[in-house]
Design an enzyme around this catalytic site. Structure first.
Site, PDB file in Angstrom:
ATOM      1  N   LYS A   1       5.185   2.196  -2.840  1.00 31.15           N
ATOM      2  CA  LYS A   1       5.416   3.845  -3.297  1.00 31.15           C
ATOM      3  C   LYS A   1       5.437   4.300  -4.881  1.00 31.15           C
ATOM      4  O   LYS A   1       6.403   3.513  -5.385  1.00 31.15           O
ATOM      5  CB  LYS A   1       6.093   5.053  -2.220  1.00 31.15           C
ATOM      6  CG  LYS A   1       5.855   6.096  -2.537  1.00 31.15           C
ATOM      7  CD  LYS A   1       4.610   6.864  -1.030  1.00 31.15           C
ATOM      8  CE  LYS A   1       4.329   8.176  -1.048  1.00 31.15           C
ATOM      9  NZ  LYS A   1       3.629   7.849   0.409  1.00 31.15           N
TER      10      LYS A   1
ATOM     11  N   THR B   1      -6.727  11.704   9.154  1.00 33.50           N
ATOM     12  CA  THR B   1      -4.963  12.082   9.101  1.00 33.50           C
ATOM     13  C   THR B   1      -5.181  13.004  10.119  1.00 33.50           C
ATOM     14  O   THR B   1      -3.963  12.421  11.089  1.00 33.50           O
ATOM     15  CB  THR B   1      -3.908  12.381   8.085  1.00 33.50           C
ATOM     16  OG1 THR B   1      -4.233  11.292   6.804  1.00 33.50           O
ATOM     17  CG2 THR B   1      -2.489  12.393   8.143  1.00 33.50           C
TER      18      THR B   1
ATOM     19  N   ASN C   1      -4.536  20.118   4.390  1.00 33.21           N
ATOM     20  CA  ASN C   1      -5.684  19.083   4.261  1.00 33.21           C
ATOM     21  C   ASN C   1      -5.206  18.001   6.702  1.00 33.21           C
ATOM     22  O   ASN C   1      -5.830  18.878   7.033  1.00 33.21           O
ATOM     23  CB  ASN C   1      -5.367  17.605   3.802  1.00 33.21           C
ATOM     24  CG  ASN C   1      -6.063  16.101   4.160  1.00 33.21           C
ATOM     25  OD1 ASN C   1      -5.825  15.720   5.507  1.00 33.21           O
ATOM     26  ND2 ASN C   1      -7.429  16.142   4.130  1.00 33.21           N
TER      27      ASN C   1
ATOM     28  N   LYS D   1       4.671   1.755   8.586  1.00 29.99           N
ATOM     29  CA  LYS D   1       4.251   2.506   9.272  1.00 29.99           C
ATOM     30  C   LYS D   1       2.413   1.756   9.594  1.00 29.99           C
ATOM     31  O   LYS D   1       1.594   1.201  10.092  1.00 29.99           O
ATOM     32  CB  LYS D   1       3.144   3.766   8.096  1.00 29.99           C
ATOM     33  CG  LYS D   1       2.267   4.855   8.682  1.00 29.99           C
ATOM     34  CD  LYS D   1       1.940   5.883   7.774  1.00 29.99           C
ATOM     35  CE  LYS D   1       2.603   6.651   7.602  1.00 29.99           C
ATOM     36  NZ  LYS D   1       2.875   8.311   7.262  1.00 29.99           N
TER      37      LYS D   1
ATOM     38  N   LYS E   1       0.309  -1.401   0.164  1.00 29.91           N
ATOM     39  CA  LYS E   1       0.350   0.293  -0.287  1.00 29.91           C
ATOM     40  C   LYS E   1       0.942   1.128  -0.045  1.00 29.91           C
ATOM     41  O   LYS E   1       1.906   1.004   0.804  1.00 29.91           O
ATOM     42  CB  LYS E   1      -0.653  -0.156   1.547  1.00 29.91           C
ATOM     43  CG  LYS E   1      -1.998   0.597   1.446  1.00 29.91           C
ATOM     44  CD  LYS E   1      -3.401   0.961   1.129  1.00 29.91           C
ATOM     45  CE  LYS E   1      -3.738   1.865   0.832  1.00 29.91           C
ATOM     46  NZ  LYS E   1      -4.266   2.730  -0.247  1.00 29.91           N
TER      47      LYS E   1
ATOM     48  N   SER F   1      -8.068   4.092   4.832  1.00 28.62           N
ATOM     49  CA  SER F   1      -7.691   3.950   3.284  1.00 28.62           C
ATOM     50  C   SER F   1      -7.726   1.987   3.483  1.00 28.62           C
ATOM     51  O   SER F   1      -8.592   1.660   2.499  1.00 28.62           O
ATOM     52  CB  SER F   1      -6.070   3.898   2.906  1.00 28.62           C
ATOM     53  OG  SER F   1      -5.824   5.136   2.227  1.00 28.62           O
TER      54      SER F   1
HETATM   55  P1  NAD Z   1      -1.259  20.193   1.520  1.00 35.81           P
HETATM   56  O1  NAD Z   1      -1.272  20.086   0.165  1.00 35.81           O
HETATM   57  O2  NAD Z   1      -2.835  19.605   1.398  1.00 35.81           O
HETATM   58  O3  NAD Z   1      -0.599  21.042   2.498  1.00 35.81           O
HETATM   59  C1  NAD Z   1       0.291  21.270   2.906  1.00 35.81           C
HETATM   60  C2  NAD Z   1       0.294  22.603   3.615  1.00 35.81           C
HETATM   61  O4  NAD Z   1       1.279  22.962   3.966  1.00 35.81           O
HETATM   62  C3  NAD Z   1      -0.298  24.184   2.874  1.00 35.81           C
HETATM   63  O5  NAD Z   1      -0.888  24.800   4.023  1.00 35.81           O
HETATM   64  C4  NAD Z   1       0.959  24.913   2.462  1.00 35.81           C
HETATM   65  O6  NAD Z   1       0.904  26.344   2.616  1.00 35.81           O
HETATM   66  C5  NAD Z   1       1.763  24.233   3.994  1.00 35.81           C
HETATM   67  N1  NAD Z   1       3.605  24.651   3.752  1.00 35.81           N
HETATM   68  C6  NAD Z   1       4.314  23.951   2.763  1.00 35.81           C
HETATM   69  N2  NAD Z   1       5.607  24.619   2.736  1.00 35.81           N
HETATM   70  C7  NAD Z   1       5.759  25.120   4.542  1.00 35.81           C
HETATM   71  C8  NAD Z   1       6.719  25.863   4.841  1.00 35.81           C
HETATM   72  N3  NAD Z   1       7.794  25.774   4.494  1.00 35.81           N
HETATM   73  N4  NAD Z   1       6.266  26.267   5.991  1.00 35.81           N
HETATM   74  C9  NAD Z   1       4.287  26.560   7.007  1.00 35.81           C
HETATM   75  N5  NAD Z   1       3.944  26.273   5.461  1.00 35.81           N
HETATM   76  C10 NAD Z   1       4.356  24.365   4.623  1.00 35.81           C
HETATM   77  O7  NAD Z   1      -0.444  18.678   2.546  1.00 35.81           O
HETATM   78  P2  NAD Z   1      -0.976  17.832   3.299  1.00 35.81           P
HETATM   79  O8  NAD Z   1      -1.441  17.079   2.461  1.00 35.81           O
HETATM   80  O9  NAD Z   1      -1.753  17.942   4.610  1.00 35.81           O
HETATM   81  O10 NAD Z   1       0.385  17.074   3.610  1.00 35.81           O
HETATM   82  C11 NAD Z   1       1.140  17.708   4.987  1.00 35.81           C
HETATM   83  C12 NAD Z   1       1.986  16.669   5.702  1.00 35.81           C
HETATM   84  O11 NAD Z   1       1.629  15.335   5.783  1.00 35.81           O
HETATM   85  C13 NAD Z   1       2.854  15.964   3.978  1.00 35.81           C
HETATM   86  O12 NAD Z   1       4.562  15.641   4.877  1.00 35.81           O
HETATM   87  C14 NAD Z   1       1.773  14.465   3.776  1.00 35.81           C
HETATM   88  O13 NAD Z   1       3.113  13.696   3.177  1.00 35.81           O
HETATM   89  C15 NAD Z   1       2.107  14.154   5.471  1.00 35.81           C
HETATM   90  N6  NAD Z   1       1.105  13.055   5.062  1.00 35.81           N
HETATM   91  C16 NAD Z   1      -0.304  13.608   5.199  1.00 35.81           C
HETATM   92  C17 NAD Z   1      -1.272  12.936   4.302  1.00 35.81           C
HETATM   93  C18 NAD Z   1      -2.636  12.451   4.297  1.00 35.81           C
HETATM   94  O14 NAD Z   1      -3.329  11.965   4.002  1.00 35.81           O
HETATM   95  N7  NAD Z   1      -3.000  14.146   3.422  1.00 35.81           N
HETATM   96  C19 NAD Z   1      -1.186  11.465   5.672  1.00 35.81           C
HETATM   97  C20 NAD Z   1       0.062  10.824   5.954  1.00 35.81           C
HETATM   98  C21 NAD Z   1       1.181  12.186   5.682  1.00 35.81           C
END
Ligand code: NAD
Length: 424
Positions: free
Chosen positions: A114, A198, A229, A102, A78, A358
């Site tokens: 991945k 998440t 998100n 994970k 996955k 998921s």
């Molecule tokens: P997203 O694109 O929805 O949001 C990212 C946010 O971070 C945005 O608000 C962006 O402006 C901000 N950002 C980016 N660079 C920045 C910086 N240098 N300083 C401050 N803010 C910054 O992404 P997401 O889905 O929320 O994912 C965020 C993190 O969580 C990533 O590392 C992702 O791999 C991890 N993650 C996400 C999920 C998921 O289900 N969405 C699951 C596991 C891990």
């Protein structure tokens, strides 16, 4: 020869090495067999494909795509598919291994994988992205499958791409196979509760960890880096449980209100403002990185990798770090964080709520049934809480930080499965 400026000490780590340095510490603590170590340190399968795509202007451009299956010993692998110009095979390998750990930490029956395509989706039309997604799916049709390898969204991809992937795969199979991919739109068999999953898991991990360091939610303060998100859902759900979220940030900077931010208002503002908090008024505006150094009880990095490094870790004042993002703390910063006595709920535990739901999506697709949001949330909360408790217990047993304990649990589970299955 003139004076040469010494190169800055860079803490941006090769993601595979960073993952391996934690893996090695956990493998040592566990006394892992050399044979099993050798099996786990390399991916089971890695495939690179070349994807010639007709662009809107009639030219043909060739893209490179990868899928790495790190392990499928616990079940189908996955992991998400990333569309980004920085995609490299090394990064995909590291992220695939991360998914193995994970899934094992939260005890769901999946291995880790991945995928990634080196491209800039922002400069491509929807039609070009659709053709690219369909070509990738066709090339990977032998790898993907609901019992083999199940992709999901990641950076640069979302429900739209997952719908195309499902459609292309289904055409190749000659029947609708919605369980081949998760993170689909609801009408195609997506799960209720997936969007917030998440952030919700981050909230459950944060509350569990707060209990261990003696923080009472209604008296605790929190800062959250990243308001996408994960960050915005974590902020909303923590606020609902009484935690005072005093700062949030995104690429436009950090927004601080010592009396606590109105998170619903921040979300509404962001939704009406092209996805950014830029210009938000009911808070003080400070430089984005400064959010990491605020005097708060809980810090949630939920933006991107390598934000807490040896260069800035000394300035972090929080008592607890809950890693919403993947890899926000560099491996080299771990030791200093431990010396400072900061508890870290690590990424492979704290942000596993997404992959957990998921998994529920896949279960529902295979059952041909739909769960209510209430059932999804109740079951994912239980899984996250139990996983935290297991990791905490392991950390006491081995006298190691939570991160290493999470790796120990995961590696132990995968190693035992190899031992029982044998067959080398
Ligand atoms: P997203 O694109 O929805 O949001 C990212 C946010 O971070 C945005 O608000 C962006 O402006 C901000 N950002 C980016 N660079 C920045 C910086 N240098 N300083 C401050 N803010 C910054 O992404 P997401 O889905 O929320 O994912 C965020 C993190 O969580 C990533 O590392 C992702 O791999 C991890 N993650 C996400 C999920 C998921 O289900 N969405 C699951 C596991 C891990």
């Amino acid at each position: 020869m003139g004076y040469i400026e010494p190169a800055p000490i860079k803490d941006k780590e090769n993601p595979f090495e960073s993952m391996m340095s934690r893996f090695n510490i956990a493998a040592d603590a566990l006394g892992l067999d050399e044979e099993v170590y050798n099996v786990l340190k390399s991916p089971a399968k890695q495939v690179t494909v070349s994807l010639p795509i007709t662009m809107d202007d009639g030219s043909i451009k060739v893209f490179e795509g990868h899928r790495v299956v790190h392990s499928n010993i616990l079940g189908p692998s996955k992991g998400g598919v990333r569309y980004d110009m920085d995609v490299t095979i090394d990064e995909v390998k590291a992220l695939a291994a991360w998914m193995t750990w994970k899934c094992a930490v939260v005890d769901i029956p999946y291995g880790g994988a991945k995928g990634g395509i080196k491209c800039d989706p922002r400069s491509m039309s929807a039609g070009e992205i659709e053709r690219l997604t369909r070509a990738f799916t066709a090339q990977m049709a032998e790898i993907f499958g609901p019992d083999r390898d199940i992709p999901a969204p990641d950076m640069g991809t979302g429900p739209r791409e997952m719908a195309w992937l499902m459609d292309e795969y289904s055409k190749i199979q000659g029947m609708t196979v919605n369980a081949v991919v998760t993170g689909k739109p609801l009408v195609l068999g997506g799960s209720l509760g997936r969007t917030e999953a998440t952030g919700r898991g981050v909230m459950v991990s944060a509350l569990s960890a707060m209990g261990k360091v003696g923080l009472i939610p209604s008296q605790a303060t929190c800062a959250i880096q990243g308001f996408g998100n994960v960050g915005s859902w974590a902020a909303k759900l923590l606020t609902e449980r009484g935690v005072k979220v005093i700062a949030v940030s995104d690429l436009s900077g950090a927004y601080v209100n010592k009396n606590g931010l109105d998170i619903d208002e921040c979300i509404e503002y962001r939704n009406m403002n092209n996805g950014t908090l830029e210009g938000y008024k009911n808070a003080d505006h400070i430089p984005g990185d400064d959010i990491l150094y605020l005097d708060v009880d809980v810090l949630v990095p939920a933006a991107k990798e390598d934000v807490i490094t040896v260069q800035n870790v000394e300035k972090v004042k929080a008592k607890l770090i809950v890693e919403g993002a993947n890899g926000p703390t560099s491996a080299k910063a771990d030791a200093i964080i431990n010396e400072k006595g900061i508890m870290v709920a690590p990424d492979i535990l704290a942000n596993a709520g997404g992959v957990t739901v998921s998994y529920f999506e896949w279960v529902q697709n295979r059952l041909g049934y739909k769960w209510t949001a209430e059932r999804v949330n109740r079951r994912s909360d239980r899984i996250m809480k139990d996983a935290f408790d297991r990791v905490y217990k392991t950390s006491k047993e081995y006298n190691v930080p939570l991160r290493i304990a999470a790796y120990i649990l995961a590696i132990d589970k995968v190693a035992k499965t190899y031992k029982y299955r044998g067959g080398f």
